[in-house]
Every structure is written in structure tokens, then in C-alpha cells.
Design an enzyme around this catalytic site. Structure first.
Site, PDB file in Angstrom:
ATOM      1  N   ILE A  90       8.514  56.670  99.569  1.00 43.05           N
ATOM      2  CA  ILE A  90       9.672  56.152  98.847  1.00 43.05           C
ATOM      3  C   ILE A  90      10.737  55.689  99.830  1.00 43.05           C
ATOM      4  O   ILE A  90      10.836  56.226 100.939  1.00 43.05           O
ATOM      5  CB  ILE A  90      10.217  57.234  97.869  1.00 43.05           C
ATOM      6  CG1 ILE A  90      11.371  56.704  97.020  1.00 43.05           C
ATOM      7  CG2 ILE A  90      10.569  58.509  98.590  1.00 43.05           C
ATOM      8  CD1 ILE A  90      11.803  57.644  95.877  1.00 43.05           C
ATOM      9  N   CYS A  91      11.511  54.682  99.438  1.00 41.23           N
ATOM     10  CA  CYS A  91      12.678  54.194 100.163  1.00 41.23           C
ATOM     11  C   CYS A  91      12.277  53.489 101.467  1.00 41.23           C
ATOM     12  O   CYS A  91      11.625  52.452 101.429  1.00 41.23           O
ATOM     13  CB  CYS A  91      13.648  55.348 100.398  1.00 41.23           C
ATOM     14  SG  CYS A  91      15.294  54.871 100.967  1.00 41.23           S
ATOM     15  N   ALA A  92      12.634  54.026 102.604  1.00 38.88           N
ATOM     16  CA  ALA A  92      12.261  53.442 103.893  1.00 38.88           C
ATOM     17  C   ALA A  92      10.855  53.844 104.320  1.00 38.88           C
ATOM     18  O   ALA A  92      10.251  53.195 105.180  1.00 38.88           O
ATOM     19  CB  ALA A  92      13.263  53.857 104.971  1.00 38.88           C
TER      20      ALA A  92
END
Length: 184
Positions: free
Chosen positions: A101-103
Site C-alpha cells: 500500500i501507498c509507497a
């Protein structure tokens, strides 16, 4: 019973890590957190948690899924750790789930797991040239085979529920979601 491994690196995004661990455990899925270094790990917003084990104690055969929270510099630490890259490749090679998730989807790309796949990330952390044949999506959660990606802190609940659905079925995810009293 399904077992999930969540990796914690210094500078991890707290919402993404804690929300996913909490939701998985609410569903009765055994969830183990592993730190890259010392068991006490401080996230990107100064919250310190104690991981269940250190990464060197992980037996990948004990888990059906590996989850990478994002956050900076947490995702950078994951990407730079050869043990993490080897572990991701082991999971993928065994046909088990890899989720980020995210980066952290950038870590999956670095490990060679996003070639020819559709994925999402926090804006700017994946580009079309991050992996050959990568198709970018702006969906909150993208499931492409055994690879699951999500956008960021605001999608952590949806991400966690999707992981429950994959491991224990949509009914299990629905039961957890109902108890959360999410707005409709």
C-alpha cells in the site's frame, strides 16, 4: 487458518500498518509483524510499536500472504533490504499473495513482481516505466492475480477488507465490515 506476515521498517505509515493488522486479527486471521531491525519500530509520525518478531526469524513457509505498509522512509528501507526482496520473490514464486500500500508498491516493482500487471500506489510512487507492461490504476485497491496494491492511508480499511476477502472469503470480510459501522 490463514497466516499473514506484515513487515515493519523504520518510518512505516502507522495507519496502513495498524489498520491492516487490526482488521486481519478481527477476522481471526493470524497476523505476525516482523521488524527489519530492532523489534521496537517507530513509524513516520513518531508512533512506536513492538513487532512480534525480527525478520531473521521469519520462515516464509508459515505464511500465505506478505503485506508491506508504505510511508517514508519505511518503503525506502524495505526496498533497500535484500532480505525483503528475496522474501517477496519467494512468496511470488510459491504462488502466495504479495500486498503493498501507498509507497510500498514501488518495492514490489523493484522486486520484479509488477511486470505485466495492473497496480496502484500513492500518486507518483509508481510510473508506467516502473515495470515492463505495468498498467497504472487510480482505484483504491487493485487485485491482479496474487498481487494486491492500494493507494494510501485513506484506503487502508478497504485494503484490509480486501485482504480478508481473499484469504477467508467475502462473507468474512462482510462480517468484519459490518462490525466497523462504516458510513454507507
Amino acid at each position: 487458518m490463514s497466516r499473514v506476515l506484515v513487515l515493519l521498517a523504520a518510518g512505516f505509515e502507522e495507519i496502513e500498518a495498524v489498520t491492516v493488522v487490526d482488521l486481519l486479527r478481527r477476522a481471526g486471521i493470524e497476523t505476525c509483524t516482523a521488524s527489519l531491525g530492532p523489534r521496537e519500530v517507530t513509524g513516520s509520525h513518531g508512533i512506536t510499536v513492538t513487532a512480534d518478531i525480527g525478520l531473521d526469524s521469519v520462515n516464509p513457509d508459515d505464511f500465505e500472504m506478505i503485506v508491506l505498509p508504505g510511508g517514508l522512509p519505511g518503503a525506502d528501507h524495505l526496498k533497500a533490504d535484500g532480505r525483503v526482496i528475496a522474501l517477496l520473490r519467494t512468496f511470488a514464486g510459491a504462488g502466495r499473495y504479495t500486498a503493498a500500500i501507498c509507497a510500498a508498491p514501488g518495492v514490489l516493482a523493484h522486486a520484479g513482481l509488477l511486470e505485466g500487471r495492473t497496480a496502484t500506489s500513492y500518486p507518483g510512487f509508481l510510473r508506467a516505466d516502473s515495470a515492463p507492461g505495468l498498467q497504472l490504476s487510480e482505484d483504491p485497491v487493485v487485485i491482479d492475480g496474487k498481487v494486491v496494491t492500494s493507494r494510501g492511508p485513506g484506503t487502508a480499511m478497504e485494503f484490509g477488507l480486501a485482504l480478508i476477502g481473499l484469504l477467508d472469503g467475502p462473507e468474512a470480510a462482510g462480517r468484519v465490515k459490518e462490525r466497523l459501522q462504516l458510513p454507507r
